[in-house]
Design a protein around this motif. Structure first.
Motif, PDB file in Angstrom:
ATOM      1  N   LYS A 127       0.643  -3.239 -11.911  1.00 51.31           N
ATOM      2  CA  LYS A 127       1.538  -3.178 -10.959  1.00 51.31           C
ATOM      3  C   LYS A 127       0.767  -3.359  -9.446  1.00 51.31           C
ATOM      4  N   GLU A 128       1.228  -4.491  -8.898  1.00 53.97           N
ATOM      5  CA  GLU A 128       0.549  -4.864  -7.482  1.00 53.97           C
ATOM      6  C   GLU A 128       1.358  -3.924  -6.394  1.00 53.97           C
ATOM      7  N   ILE A 129       0.433  -2.897  -5.734  1.00 55.09           N
ATOM      8  CA  ILE A 129       1.059  -2.188  -4.680  1.00 55.09           C
ATOM      9  C   ILE A 129       1.350  -2.949  -3.518  1.00 55.09           C
ATOM     10  N   LYS A 130       2.481  -2.800  -2.760  1.00 50.61           N
ATOM     11  CA  LYS A 130       2.810  -3.733  -1.660  1.00 50.61           C
ATOM     12  C   LYS A 130       2.754  -2.443  -0.334  1.00 50.61           C
ATOM     13  N   SER A 131       2.724  -3.045   0.934  1.00 52.02           N
ATOM     14  CA  SER A 131       2.943  -2.116   2.091  1.00 52.02           C
ATOM     15  C   SER A 131       3.975  -1.067   1.964  1.00 52.02           C
ATOM     16  N   GLY A 132       5.027  -1.645   1.338  1.00 50.04           N
ATOM     17  CA  GLY A 132       6.275  -0.891   1.521  1.00 50.04           C
ATOM     18  C   GLY A 132       6.138   0.159   0.363  1.00 50.04           C
ATOM     19  N   ASP A 133       5.055   0.361  -0.317  1.00 49.53           N
ATOM     20  CA  ASP A 133       5.006   1.459  -1.668  1.00 49.53           C
ATOM     21  C   ASP A 133       4.151   2.276  -1.171  1.00 49.53           C
ATOM     22  N   ILE A 134       3.272   2.241  -0.022  1.00 50.71           N
ATOM     23  CA  ILE A 134       2.576   3.568   0.377  1.00 50.71           C
ATOM     24  C   ILE A 134       2.891   3.968   1.950  1.00 50.71           C
ATOM     25  N   TYR A 135       2.315   5.190   1.904  1.00 51.27           N
ATOM     26  CA  TYR A 135       2.766   5.879   3.211  1.00 51.27           C
ATOM     27  C   TYR A 135       1.799   5.360   4.345  1.00 51.27           C
ATOM     28  N   LYS A 136       2.341   5.345   5.597  1.00 58.23           N
ATOM     29  CA  LYS A 136       1.484   4.784   6.797  1.00 58.23           C
ATOM     30  C   LYS A 136       0.568   5.296   6.956  1.00 58.23           C
ATOM     31  N   VAL A 137       0.191   6.827   7.299  1.00 62.60           N
ATOM     32  CA  VAL A 137      -0.654   7.598   7.573  1.00 62.60           C
ATOM     33  C   VAL A 137      -1.620   8.038   6.447  1.00 62.60           C
ATOM     34  N   GLY A 138      -2.917   7.762   6.580  1.00 61.97           N
ATOM     35  CA  GLY A 138      -3.561   8.029   5.665  1.00 61.97           C
ATOM     36  C   GLY A 138      -4.977   8.498   6.181  1.00 61.97           C
ATOM     37  N   VAL A 139      -6.263   8.262   5.533  1.00 59.25           N
ATOM     38  CA  VAL A 139      -7.467   8.806   5.766  1.00 59.25           C
ATOM     39  C   VAL A 139      -8.612   7.607   6.059  1.00 59.25           C
ATOM     40  N   LEU A 140      -9.168   7.508   7.054  1.00 62.19           N
ATOM     41  CA  LEU A 140     -10.071   6.353   7.400  1.00 62.19           C
ATOM     42  C   LEU A 140     -11.487   6.892   6.898  1.00 62.19           C
ATOM     43  N   CYS A 141     -12.181   6.385   5.730  1.00 66.03           N
ATOM     44  CA  CYS A 141     -13.184   6.744   5.147  1.00 66.03           C
ATOM     45  C   CYS A 141     -14.321   5.630   5.331  1.00 66.03           C
ATOM     46  N   LYS A 142     -15.545   6.546   5.304  1.00 63.09           N
ATOM     47  CA  LYS A 142     -16.777   5.316   5.431  1.00 63.09           C
ATOM     48  C   LYS A 142     -17.278   5.501   3.706  1.00 63.09           C
ATOM     49  N   VAL A 143     -17.824   4.192   3.567  1.00 67.77           N
ATOM     50  CA  VAL A 143     -18.296   3.806   2.101  1.00 67.77           C
ATOM     51  C   VAL A 143     -19.768   4.474   2.389  1.00 67.77           C
TER      52      VAL A 143
END
Length: 835
Positions: free
Chosen positions: A94-110
């Motif tokens: 399934k292709e996840i679109k922007s409407g399928d995710i919550y707006k607030v998340g965590v910014l991570c360093k690779v």
């Protein structure tokens, strides 16, 4: 304050939320994650499949060194807006679109990127800050967004200190139960740079579900975060306590069994050392061994029993297997392998028993006496199984008891009605918990002889389901060629059933499976006539009910007219069970009157016909009587019902239009008979019209005067049935009617209507019609003749092949009646419409 709490107080210095960070990118790639949420401060690996790790994603990681992790909503919707069940979602495809995710998340360093052998990529990330996707820049092939970074909102005061201590105490309690809160976890908590980081670490450890984790992630105020965390920790503690309780209970049970086993073994050694008597198990095995030798089992059964006994000796008596094996041996011991009763057949005495217990049923008695005579000449006779078939209450079960009494055998009865599992006949295998032998073996154990009379009651009501077919299991039981080696699933060894006399009972022969019916000889009990019921009432029912209710002949009496009215209006069924219930009701009324009156004013209870309705209620039945004069299209038929014979009026009515209408709650067979009668009469009328039509006469051609052409009526050449819609009705529409017995009656009604000729009301008929006009035989002649006599009808038309069945009707009832045997419908017309 504990050492753990003091350590935390030292380490957890309030953070200003303005620590210097490397310059953050303005645009990052969003990687949707399905579970295991990551909070700021955590380092965790993310596995991306080969399809998800696109070249564009790789390029972005190299360029910025940062990635955003956002949780996928657990209420994904399809294109139609319907919520997709979680188990049906294939996240890899399934292709996840922007409407399928919550707006607030965590910014991570690779931190590190590693390609795995299967083509997937392991990306190690370090959570830095909470952020919000402020503006989605692209959806495909990767999600890109502008970011808005948040800092924790921290208010340093006593309340925050209290929250911190409460969380520490809860974690300390959980560490005693939950193995996840170990020393490494404690060390990580000690190294938490701020209260917010501590809360995030504990939340990560207790594995919150998606909505709770997202709510926790969106809570920026540290105090509120601690408040929510305390609720989650309390729930985790309750669940852990329940798990610990269940685990302790299981361990206690196991320890109890182990302790009992060791104590038993020690007891055996102590008894042996002291020279005391043998233990309970040894005594039990010794008793079973002695009984096995006494019972007199056949050789193959004896061999099986000894093998099972050897196995029993090796099984500890504390084991569940011990009881299973012991129960099996008990069954083998208690079965009557050699015990039997001697037949004591005296035909004269048997005849007296049958006459004493049963009135009428002459054919059934004669067949039973023949059966007993053959048994006397050849005791080992393995003839067919008897099946007593007839309506309820005619004495099927009591006839079986009389047979057992005549033979001098034990009688046992069990019902097959509603039985759906074949294991009830052939038993369950011993591999099942609570397994038992089938009903046949259980019956033999109860009667303690191997040649009883076993009655299989209600064999026509045997069921069938996914669990098996009991009727098929009965085939082996009732077949004389097979039942000498009947194998029950529980015993798993053959038992000889050939000495058992099986008698089956049924209400409707048609409901018995054909293969089963083939193994039995049917003795039909057609029910009692009015005269027979009167005799049964006076000789058996009234004396039995008087004794049952504590009355004497001086207290209670019924006249002949009263008995006849009870039978006709309240108890018209073929048997006498309902009749006996109504007599019992009158006896109770007599008992009440006797007790209510003083002894010096005692009066005999003699109800009149007019007072029956007050005592027994409204009459259940109404007897139809023959009409004085029938109209064209109305014919009197005869029908068989479960309550005996009845007269049946068949009515027809012409309507405008075309067609054929049937009413009266007719079954499939009756519907077909009516359609066949309609077709036959229609063809008969057409043939008669063709015969009457004059032959055309040739005339010389002459010039005719000019006259207007008269248009012929469109129905001029059509028969009556083709030109009219006919409605055929059988009164008493609430009563279901079915069976092949009214074919000629319906055909005559249609012919009478079409020719406008009335049928004599003193004629009733029965018989089925074929499409060529043949009159076919039917059943229930005796009951139908008696019904005609009750209604005052003296002339009966019946099929030629049923003429022999008139012998079943007593001469007394045939007196004054005239019978017309017919083989074709033409004969029916000549007799019924002779005027």
């Amino acid at each position: 304050m504990s050492d753990l709490e003091s350590d935390f107080q030292v380490k957890l210095k309030p953070s200003t939320g303005k620590e210097e960070l490397p310059k953050l990118p303005e645009v990052v790639v969003i990687i949707p994650i399905m579970n295991s949420p990551i909070f700021p401060g955590m380092i965790a690996p993310i596995i991306l499949s080969e399809e998800k790790f696109t070249p564009e994603l790789d390029e972005s990681l190299l360029k910025t060194g940062y990635v955003a992790l956002n949780l996928v909503k657990n209420d994904l919707k399809n294109d139609e807006g319907e919520v997709i069940p979680e188990e049906e979602i294939d996240f890899d495809k399934k292709e996840i679109k922007s409407g399928d995710i919550y707006k607030v998340g965590v910014l991570c360093k690779v931190v590190k990127k590693l390609k795995l052998p299967d083509g997937s990529v392991n990306v190690l990330v370090h959570g830095m800050k909470r952020y919000r996707a402020s503006e989605i820049l692209s959806e495909s092939p990767i999600l890109k967004t502008k970011i808005e970074v948040f800092d924790d909102i921290l208010e340093t005061d006593e309340e925050l200190d209290a929250y911190t201590r409460s969380v520490i105490n809860q974690v300390k309690k959980l560490s005693e139960i939950n193995p996840y809160f170990n020393e490494e976890m404690k060390l990580a908590m000690l190294n938490s740079p701020s209260p917010g980081s501590l809360a995030d670490l504990v939340a990560f450890a207790i594995s919150l579900d998606i909505p709770e984790a997202q709510d926790f992630l969106e809570t920026l105020v540290v105090k509120k975060r601690f408040a929510k965390l305390l609720v989650y920790l309390k729930r985790e503690k309750d669940v852990a306590d329940i798990q610990k309780k269940i685990s302790d209970e299981v361990n206690d049970k196991v320890n109890k069994y182990q302790r009992e086993y060791f104590l038993r073994e020690q007891l055996k050694v102590i008894r042996s050392e002291l020279g005391m008597e043998e233990d309970e198990k040894s005594r039990d095995i010794k008793r079973i061994k002695e009984e096995i030798e006494k019972v007199g089992m056949p050789e193959d059964v004896l061999k099986t029993a000894k093998e099972e006994l050897e196995r029993l000796e090796l099984i500890p008596d504390s084991s569940p297997e011990y009881n299973v094996a012991r129960t099996y041996l008990t069954w083998l011991i208690e079965l009557p392998w050699k015990k039997s009763t001697d037949d004591n057949i005296d035909i004269a005495a048997s005849k007296k028993i049958l006459e004493k217990d049963h009135y009428g049923l002459e054919k059934a008695k004669e067949r039973i006496l023949e059966f007993l005579a053959v048994r006397k000449l050849k005791p080992s006779y393995d003839g067919t199984i008897l099946c007593l078939a007839g309506p309820p209450g005619v004495g099927k079960t009591s006839l079986g008891k009389s047979i057992a009494a005549s033979l001098g055998r034990t009688f046992y009865r069990f019902s097959l009605g509603g039985m759906r599992d074949e294991a009830e006949i052939k038993g369950h295998r011993r591999t099942y918990v609570g397994a038992m032998p089938g009903k046949i073996i259980q019956a033999l154990k109860r009667v303690e002889v191997n040649n009883p009379v076993i009655m299989l009651d209600e064999i026509d009501k045997i069921g069938k389901s996914f669990q098996g077919d009991p009727a098929s299991a009965l085939l082996e039981v009732l077949d004389p060629e097979q039942n000498s080696t009947f194998i029950d699933n529980y015993l798993d060894i053959p038992f000889d059933l050939s000495k058992v006399l099986f008698i089956a009972t049924a209400n409707y022969i048609n409901d018995i499976p054909e293969a089963l019916l083939d193994r039995m000889e049917v003795i039909e009990l057609s029910g009692y006539t009015l005269e027979e019921k009167v005799a049964i009432t006076t000789k058996w029912i009234i004396p039995r009910q008087l004794k049952k209710h504590g009355l004497t002949k001086s207290d209670f009496s019924l006249s002949l007219n009263v008995i006849k009215k009870i039978i006709a209006d309240y108890a018209r069924e073929p048997g006498v069970r309902v009749l006996e219930q109504h007599i019992a009701k009158l006896c109770r009324r007599a008992a009440l009157e006797k007790v209510s009156r003083p002894k010096n004013k005692a009066k005999k209870f003699v109800p009149a016909t007019t007072s029956l309705e007050e005592m027994l209620g409204t009459p259940r039945f109404h007897s139809d009587s023959a009409e004085k004069k029938n109209k064209p299209g109305v014919v009197t038929g005869l029908a068989w019902t479960a309550y005996g014979g009845e007269i049946l009026f068949i009515e027809t009515l012409p309507l405008k239009g075309k067609g054929f209408k049937l009413t009266g709650q007719l079954g499939g067979v009756m519907n077909e008979s009516a359609t066949l009668a309609y077709s036959y009469v229609k063809k008969l009328l057409q043939n008669q019209m063709d015969e009457k039509k004059p032959a055309p006469v040739k005339k010389k051609a002459t010039k005719a005067p000019a006259t207007p052409v008269v248009k012929k009526d469109e129905h001029e050449n059509e028969d009556y049935l083709a030109a009219h819609e006919v409605h055929l009705h059988l009164p008493a529409g609430a009563t279901p009617k079915d069976g092949p017995s009214a074919g000629i009656t319906m055909a005559l009604a249609l012919y009478s209507l079409a020719t406008n000729k009335a049928v004599d009301s003193d004629i009733a008929m029965t018989g089925e019609l074929s499409l060529t006009g043949k009159v076919l035989p039917v059943g229930g002649i005796k009951e139908k003749v008696l019904a005609a006599k009750r209604a005052g009808i003296k002339n009966i038309i019946l099929p030629k092949q049923n003429e022999k069945d008139l012998k079943e009707v007593p001469v007394l009832h045939r007196k004054g009646m005239k019978f017309y045997p017919v083989s074709h419908f033409d004969e029916v017309l000549k007799i019924a419409l002779k005027k």
